[in-house]
Scaffold this active site. Sequence first.
Site, PDB file in Angstrom:
ATOM      1  N   ASP A 214      -5.746  16.115  32.610  1.00 15.87           N
ATOM      2  CA  ASP A 214      -6.720  15.081  32.973  1.00 15.87           C
ATOM      3  C   ASP A 214      -8.113  15.450  32.468  1.00 15.87           C
ATOM      4  O   ASP A 214      -8.538  16.604  32.587  1.00 15.87           O
ATOM      5  CB  ASP A 214      -6.739  14.985  34.505  1.00 15.87           C
ATOM      6  CG  ASP A 214      -7.490  13.781  35.019  1.00 15.87           C
ATOM      7  OD1 ASP A 214      -7.052  12.654  34.751  1.00 15.87           O
ATOM      8  OD2 ASP A 214      -8.526  13.973  35.702  1.00 15.87           O
ATOM      9  N   GLU A 263       4.858  31.679  26.964  1.00 17.19           N
ATOM     10  CA  GLU A 263       5.684  32.672  27.674  1.00 17.19           C
ATOM     11  C   GLU A 263       7.061  32.091  27.977  1.00 17.19           C
ATOM     12  O   GLU A 263       7.974  32.789  28.372  1.00 17.19           O
ATOM     13  CB  GLU A 263       5.027  33.031  29.024  1.00 17.19           C
ATOM     14  CG  GLU A 263       3.787  33.887  28.904  1.00 17.19           C
ATOM     15  CD  GLU A 263       2.991  33.927  30.225  1.00 17.19           C
ATOM     16  OE1 GLU A 263       3.487  33.450  31.277  1.00 17.19           O
ATOM     17  OE2 GLU A 263       1.853  34.424  30.193  1.00 17.19           O
TER      18      GLU A 263
HETATM   19  C1  GLC Z   1      -8.555  10.376  34.355  1.00 16.87           C
HETATM   20  C2  GLC Z   1      -7.450   9.665  35.078  1.00 16.87           C
HETATM   21  C3  GLC Z   1      -8.049   8.680  36.026  1.00 16.87           C
HETATM   22  C4  GLC Z   1      -8.907   9.415  37.016  1.00 16.87           C
HETATM   23  C5  GLC Z   1      -9.951  10.287  36.309  1.00 16.87           C
HETATM   24  C6  GLC Z   1     -10.542  11.295  37.244  1.00 16.87           C
HETATM   25  O1  GLC Z   1      -9.268   9.553  33.513  1.00 16.87           O
HETATM   26  O2  GLC Z   1      -6.568   9.074  34.157  1.00 16.87           O
HETATM   27  O3  GLC Z   1      -7.080   7.923  36.697  1.00 16.87           O
HETATM   28  O4  GLC Z   1      -9.560   8.510  37.859  1.00 16.87           O
HETATM   29  O5  GLC Z   1      -9.382  11.024  35.269  1.00 16.87           O
HETATM   30  O6  GLC Z   1      -9.602  12.270  37.595  1.00 16.87           O
END
Ligand code: GLC
Length: 559
Positions: A214, A263
Site C-alpha cells: 500500500d 529466503e
Molecule cells: C491506498 C489504498 C486505499 C487506502 C490508502 C491509505 O491507496 O488502496 O484504499 O485508503 O492507501 O491506506
Amino acid sequence: MTHALLLENRTDTTATWWRQAAVYQIYPRSFADANGDGLGDIPGIVSRADYLRDLGIDAVWLSPFYPSALADGGYDVADYRDVDPRLGTLDDFDDMVAALHERGIRVIVDIVPNHSSDLHEWFQEALAAGRGSAARERYIFREGAGPGGSEPPTDWTAAFGGSAWERVEDGQWYLHSFAPEQPDLNWDHPEVREDFLTTLRFWSDRGVDGFRIDVAHMLTKDLTEPLPSKDELALIPQDGNHPLNDRDDVHEIYAEWRRVFNEYDPPRTAVAEAWVSTPERRARYASAEGLGQAFNFDLLVADFDAQQFRSIITDNLAQSDATGSSTTWVLSNHDVTRHATRYGLPPLEREGEKQGTAWVKAGGPADQLDREGGLRRAHAATLLLLGLPGSTYLYQGEELGLQEVAEIGPEQRQDPAFFRGADFDGLGRDGCRVPLPWTASGPSFGFGDTEAHLPQPSWFAEYAVEVEAADPSSTLSLYREALRLRRRLQTEERLEWIETGRADVLRFARPNGWQIVTNFGSEPFDLGADAADVVLGTVVDGAVPGDSTVWIAPAGLID
Ligand code: GLC
C-alpha cells in the site's frame, strides 16, 4: 488424468508465475459473509473457493483482513499479524490458503506500511508515554506552530481532506497522510523496519505467495526543519528528493524486503501501489532488486480511446523490457469508480494526483449514465487487457459487469474520504465496495443471511452470480471463457502492432499468432478471412462491431 494432475496443468508452477498472472482482488468485507454478521469474512472466501477456481484466475489479492476499527476500510491496521475477529481466525486463514492452493490459486496479501491504526499498540504506547518519549519516535510527532503550539506544524492537507496533523492531549501533533486514525510511521526508526520484516516472514511462513504494498512510494520522508509549506511542497520536483513522495531512499527498504522474499522457495512476490510521476519512476519499484512489480494505473486513468491505449501500452511494454519486470494492467479496484460506469459517462473529468494517490473522477451527472454502452466498452477493454503481455489485475464484481452503486445514503457511507471532504465524485469510494450479489433474492442477495454492511440496490439481482452463471451471454460467462482461453493461448511477453488503417481500431499479434482486435469506434471493422478464426467475442457479418474486442487464434493454436 487424476484431479491433482489437472490442477498442476492449470497452474504455472515456476518461480515467475506472477509475470503474466490474472490476479483477482478480493475486498474481504464485501465478498461473502459466512457468519451472518453483515461483514464478509475468511470462511466466506473458503465457501466460494470453487467459484474462484471456475473463474479461472491464477491468484487472489486480499485487501486488508487484519484487526481494524475500519476508519479506512481496513487500511488502518491495528495488528499486522492477526485476523480481525469479525473476519475469522488465523486457523481460518490457513484453511483459506490451503483451499485456494488446492485449486491452483495463489494468495497475495496487502501490507500497509506507511501508517498503522491509532489503535495499534505502538501508537497507544506513544500516546501514554508522552512527549519526548522513545515510543513517540516510532511515529512522526512535532510541536505545533503559533501561540502555545496551538496550530498544526504545517498547512499540509491529508489525502482524505483536512489537516495532515492531529493534536494529542498533551499538545503535540502527529502526522497522518490519510485519516487521523492512520498515524504515519517513522521509517527512520530501526524497530519499524525490523517489525515489518517480521510481518513479511510471518505471512510468508503461513504460505502466502506474495504481497501488495500500500502507498509504497510514501514511506520515507525528509522532515528536516524548517518544513516547507503546502505551496512550496507543490513546487518541489518529484525527482527522488521530494520531502514526502517517491524518495530514492525508499528503495533501501525494498532491497531489504527483497532479501526476505528470496529466503523462500519460490521467492515471494510483491507489487507496489506507487502513484508516481512517470513510468520511469515506477520502474524502480518493479526492479528485481526491489518489489519486482508495480501497478500501472495508466489505463485506469485513460479514456476509452484507441490512441491513448496504444501509446500507454507501447510505453509500458518498453519500460518493462528495460527493467526486466513484467507490466501490469488494471481498470478497476477498490479506490476508483468501476470501469463499466466510467465508460458509460460523458468524457471524464479527472482529479489529479492527491498526495500520492490518484482517484478517478467520473464526469457528468448520473442521469447521463449509459449503462449498456458502459458495459459494452468495459467488456471490450477487459478483453484487450487480458490479451496483453504481462499480468492483469481484476477487481471483484467486474466479472459480473457491476456498475458503481450510487444509492448509498450519507448515513450509510463508510469511506473517510466522503466525510472528510476529499472530492472523489463527492461520493467517496463506497460505491465500488458494495457486497457482491450471489443469488437473485435473499436478505443480501446470497452474500450472507442478513443485511449487508453497505446497502445493495435492487438492480443487483440481475447481476447475481447464479443468474449470470446460467446465461452464456453474461459478463461472467465472458470472463470465464476469456480466462480459460487466455491460459491456453498465453505466450511470450511481446506483441506486434498490426496497422488497421483506422485510428479507432487497435490490432496486435502475440508471438504465437494469437491476435486481439479492439474497435473503439462505432463503424464495424471488417476482418476478411480472419473472421473464421475468431475464438472469443462477437463478429457480425464478418466484422468487429463498434465498442468491442475479438480474439483470433489460427487453427491448431487451441485444440
Ligand atoms: C491506498 C489504498 C486505499 C487506502 C490508502 C491509505 O491507496 O488502496 O484504499 O485508503 O492507501 O491506506
